[in-house]
Design an enzyme around this catalytic site. Structure first.
Site, PDB file in Angstrom:
ATOM      1  N   ASP A  49      15.304  17.328 -18.064  1.00  0.00           N
ATOM      2  CA  ASP A  49      15.978  18.357 -17.268  1.00  0.00           C
ATOM      3  C   ASP A  49      16.819  19.343 -18.072  1.00  0.00           C
ATOM      4  O   ASP A  49      17.714  19.993 -17.521  1.00  0.00           O
ATOM      5  CB  ASP A  49      16.855  17.697 -16.187  1.00  0.00           C
ATOM      6  N   ASP A  78       8.977  19.133 -10.491  1.00  0.00           N
ATOM      7  CA  ASP A  78      10.239  19.790 -10.840  1.00  0.00           C
ATOM      8  C   ASP A  78      10.272  20.238 -12.310  1.00  0.00           C
ATOM      9  O   ASP A  78      10.970  21.173 -12.679  1.00  0.00           O
ATOM     10  CB  ASP A  78      11.437  18.854 -10.638  1.00  0.00           C
TER      11      ASP A  78
HETATM   12  N1  GLY Z   1      14.926  17.558  -9.806  1.00  0.00           N
HETATM   13  C1  GLY Z   1      15.482  16.685  -8.863  1.00  0.00           C
HETATM   14  C2  GLY Z   1      15.590  17.222  -7.493  1.00  0.00           C
HETATM   15  O1  GLY Z   1      15.107  18.272  -7.154  1.00  0.00           O
HETATM   16  O2  GLY Z   1      16.192  16.530  -6.701  1.00  0.00           O
END
Ligand code: GLY
Length: 415
Positions: free
Chosen positions: A127, A188
């Site tokens: 992330d 994501d």
């Molecule tokens: N990337 C984690 C979420 O969208 O909750």
């Protein structure tokens, strides 16, 4: 580009401006509590609320360690620098600085951005685009401070260590003790690729761009269903690259369409088209947009339920974060579209933002009962299957709401 200094063509800007004018002409027909407000009044009022809410938030949390993420039992939840959402609070402070020019937001944004510095060496997660892009990316875009550029480049160097050429993807999560996965990749993850395409340009390091493109290509092949919707997680065999399973973690079911996952996919392929001009990314972005915008279970205010396939609809919780991400994405996608499509995307995004800026979703900005823990948006859903963060404020809902407002106003640099 949204978070980093960007390229942009005059043609794209011209189409975006045309769409904005056409959408503005249609604004009187837009549904919502504030249909009479002009776009400029809507943006001004929302940023006034943001200034009141985030000013109060700073008073409350600035002397404590951590980053405000949500509210639990009436208290603001502060998370550490290792949390995937750590960068959004500094990112929102940068957007407040961008919108107001007030140095107090710049100082607060710089303070909180500096607090995310350890993330640039965090090899344990994918992330880093979120964690560094929102704070350092916007900070670099708005100030040109070379220390911000260096932090972003360090983060990109860390992120590529998670790339596996056999799979053609960056691994999302490390393997948990009881996990049956071998190489999980969630949709994501597309959001982290902008850090790499930017780093490739900035450091003249073509490998970073190749990794971003390879990841986006792999996700395009394997994550999507014929209707344009996306699975949440694809697990791969790291030795062969073969798919082991397609499942969900944050959605309602493996075959369901988790609203925020669709939003990340839309944002991701719009951004990757901007970065690469690869036509298949643009086509996928249009397809995802159509899936979302015309979904029969999308409520009239265009703020989705947390998952399009929750059997308890219409009693299921909403996810204002997904709406904010989609609004921001569509405003960018409009710039890559013909006039008719651009108008449709603009009108839809504006309607979403009018809904989010209405009392149904936006905190009142006061210290009374509707203080919303000093966040902006209500009614976001983080992780319903885990029973966490259901119908609450979330820092990333606020961040993408502010970004979308800046895009709507047409002021954000590099759009
Ligand atoms: N990337 C984690 C979420 O969208 O909750």
């Amino acid at each position: 580009m949204t978070r980093y200094p960007s390229v942009g063509t005059a043609a794209v800007r011209l189409i975006a401006a045309l769409a904005l004018a056409l959408a503005g002409a249609a604004a009187g027909a837009t549904a919502g509590a504030n249909a009479q407000e002009t776009v400029s009044q809507l943006v001004q009022r929302s940023f006034d609320t943001a200034a009141a809410q985030y000013g109060g938030m700073l008073d409350k949390v600035q002397r404590k360690p951590g980053f405000p993420r949500t509210v639990e039992k009436g208290e603001v939840v502060l998370v550490g620098v290792g949390d995937w959402t750590a960068g959004f609070f500094p990112g929102s402070l940068w957007y407040l600085y961008e919108a107001t020019g007030d140095a107090k937001w710049r100082l607060a944004a710089a303070d909180y951005t500096a607090r995310t510095a350890p993330a640039k060496f965090d090899k344990s997660q994918h992330d880093l685009g979120f964690m560094l892009g929102a704070g350092y990316g916007n900070g670099y875009r708005l100030t040109g401070d070379p220390a911000y550029r260096d932090a972003l480049l360090a983060g990109a160097t860390t992120l590529v260590t998670r790339f596996n050429p056999k799979v053609g993807s960056i691994q999302s999560w490390d393997l948990w003790k009881n996990s049956t996965w071998a190489f999980p990749v969630i949709v994501d993850n597309l959001m982290n690729l902008e850090l790499l395409t930017w780093a490739a340009r900035t450091a003249v390091e073509p490998r970073y761009r190749e990794i971003a493109v390879t990841h986006a290509d792999t996700t395009l092949r394997n994550h999507f269903r014929p209707d344009g919707s996306s699975f949440h997680l694809v697990d791969y065999d790291p030795q062969t690259g073969k798919i082991r399973s397609r499942v969900t973690v944050q959605g309602n079911a493996d075959a369901s369409s988790w609203a925020r996952g669709q939003a990340w996919a839309l944002y991701g392929y719009t951004m990757m088209y901007r970065e690469t001009k690869q036509e298949d990314y643009l086509a996928q972005a249009h397809k995802i947009a159509a899936f979302f915008m015309h979904h029969p279970r999308l409520p009239a205010d265009k703020v989705p339920y947390w998952d399009f396939d929750d059997a308890s609809i219409p009693n299921a919780p909403r996810d204002s974060s997904a709406a904010a991400i989609v609004a921001s994405s569509l405003l960018e996608l409009a710039g890559f579209s013909n006039a008719e499509q651009a108008r449709a995307y603009h009108t839809f995004a504006e309607a979403q933002l009018r809904s989010l800026a209405s009392p149904a979703y936006l905190a009142s900005g006061g210290e009374g009962g509707d203080n919303n823990g000093n966040f902006l948006l209500k009614h976001a859903t983080g992780h319903k299957p885990a029973g966490k963060e259901i119908d609450v404020p979330l820092n990333y809902a606020d961040y993408y709401f502010l970004e979308a407002l800046l895009r709507l106003k047409g002021t954000q640099a590099g759009r």
